[in-house]
Motif scaffolding. Sequence first.
Motif, short mmCIF file in Angstrom:
data_model
loop_
_atom_site.label_atom_id
_atom_site.label_comp_id
_atom_site.label_asym_id
_atom_site.label_seq_id
_atom_site.Cartn_x
_atom_site.Cartn_y
_atom_site.Cartn_z
N VAL A 164 -9.00 11.35 4.30
CA VAL A 164 -9.41 10.78 5.58
C VAL A 164 -10.22 9.53 5.28
CG1 VAL A 164 -10.72 11.13 7.70
CG2 VAL A 164 -9.45 13.04 6.70
N VAL A 165 -9.64 8.38 5.60
CA VAL A 165 -10.24 7.09 5.26
C VAL A 165 -10.97 6.55 6.48
CG1 VAL A 165 -9.83 4.78 4.33
CG2 VAL A 165 -8.34 6.69 3.66
N LEU A 166 -12.29 6.35 6.34
CA LEU A 166 -13.11 5.91 7.46
C LEU A 166 -13.78 4.56 7.22
CD1 LEU A 166 -14.84 9.33 8.25
CD2 LEU A 166 -12.88 8.30 9.43
N VAL A 199 0.84 -1.20 0.00
CA VAL A 199 0.00 0.00 0.00
C VAL A 199 0.88 1.26 0.00
CG1 VAL A 199 -1.63 1.35 1.39
CG2 VAL A 199 -1.98 -1.10 1.07
N LEU A 200 0.42 2.29 -0.70
CA LEU A 200 1.05 3.61 -0.68
C LEU A 200 0.10 4.60 -0.01
CD1 LEU A 200 3.12 5.79 -1.57
CD2 LEU A 200 1.93 5.87 -3.78
N ILE A 201 0.59 5.29 1.02
CA ILE A 201 -0.22 6.28 1.75
C ILE A 201 0.43 7.64 1.58
CG2 ILE A 201 -1.28 6.91 3.93
CD1 ILE A 201 -0.97 4.04 4.85
N ALA A 256 -9.52 8.82 -2.39
CA ALA A 256 -9.15 10.22 -2.19
C ALA A 256 -10.33 10.97 -1.60
CB ALA A 256 -8.71 10.86 -3.51
N GLY A 257 -10.02 12.06 -0.88
CA GLY A 257 -11.06 12.94 -0.39
C GLY A 257 -11.30 12.86 1.09
N ARG A 308 -3.88 2.61 -3.01
CA ARG A 308 -3.29 3.93 -2.79
C ARG A 308 -4.27 4.81 -2.00
NH1 ARG A 308 -1.45 6.72 -8.23
NH2 ARG A 308 -3.66 6.42 -8.68
N VAL A 309 -3.72 5.54 -1.04
CA VAL A 309 -4.48 6.55 -0.31
C VAL A 309 -3.89 7.90 -0.68
CG1 VAL A 309 -5.16 7.43 1.95
CG2 VAL A 309 -4.96 4.96 1.59
#
Length: 271
Positions: free
Chosen positions: A236-238, A211-213, A248-249, A230-231
């Motif tokens: 903000v990942v919920l 994973v790429l953050i 994204a977002g 990918r993040v």
Amino acid sequence: MTVAKLTMQDKAAMAEIDPVWSRMRSEAAEIVENEPLLGSLVHAVVLHHDTLEDALSYRVSQKLASPDMPALILRDLAKEVLSADAGIRQAARADIVAVYDRDPACHRYVQPLLFFKGYLAIQSYRIAHHLWVSGQTDMAYYIQMRTSEAFGVDIHPGATIGKGVMIDHAHSIVIGETARVGDNVSMLHSVTLGGTGKEDGDRHPKIEDGVLIGAGAAVLGNITVGRCSRVASGSVVLKSVPPCKTVAGVPAQIVGDAGCSQPSQSMNQTV
């Protein structure tokens, strides 16, 4: 066989079975030749040691030492942990190769050990994690505290982190107690793998392999970011992310596929 009894033949054999360390020593000698003012530092950190484990124990202990805990005590502790834990020894080398392969600012294997706080912070965490698992929780907390103070990276010693991990720039990284980070993960500065409140138990993210953050991203709660996803920066990942996707977002949404088979290695952050 002690280090003091190592012969030239012994050292040559060690170089053959440890090409990463052999290359680091060669690069260190080049630095001394090209930049004599760094000679004392390079000799102390690299050339005075016969193994990467000894060099890493020295470097980490120097960085984490404080009036409360002298460097000599920390060095002995680090050497004991590295001697007992083959997983840490393997990961230390995999992390060096990961930084060299993925960071365009890294031109030598020896640079992470000498200059990159992200690499040193991860190795300090690995020592703390070994102590945590072994029941030495107070000493693990101490190393977590000093790692945060010295490097600006706050990784709970209870977290689980795989090998081949790169934290680029490594400023304001937070990784919670029950977080899991897989192998070959890359993250940039100001990443948070945190909880969503005061809940107890398993409350932090699970980041799968590859994973790429991006910088400034927050992944919150007991959710999973699937392998090779990918993040995007600032997201903000919920909720959980499927494998091989880009999110994204705020809050993060799926915006497409990951764009390649190994985003953490390509480091392509274009959405």
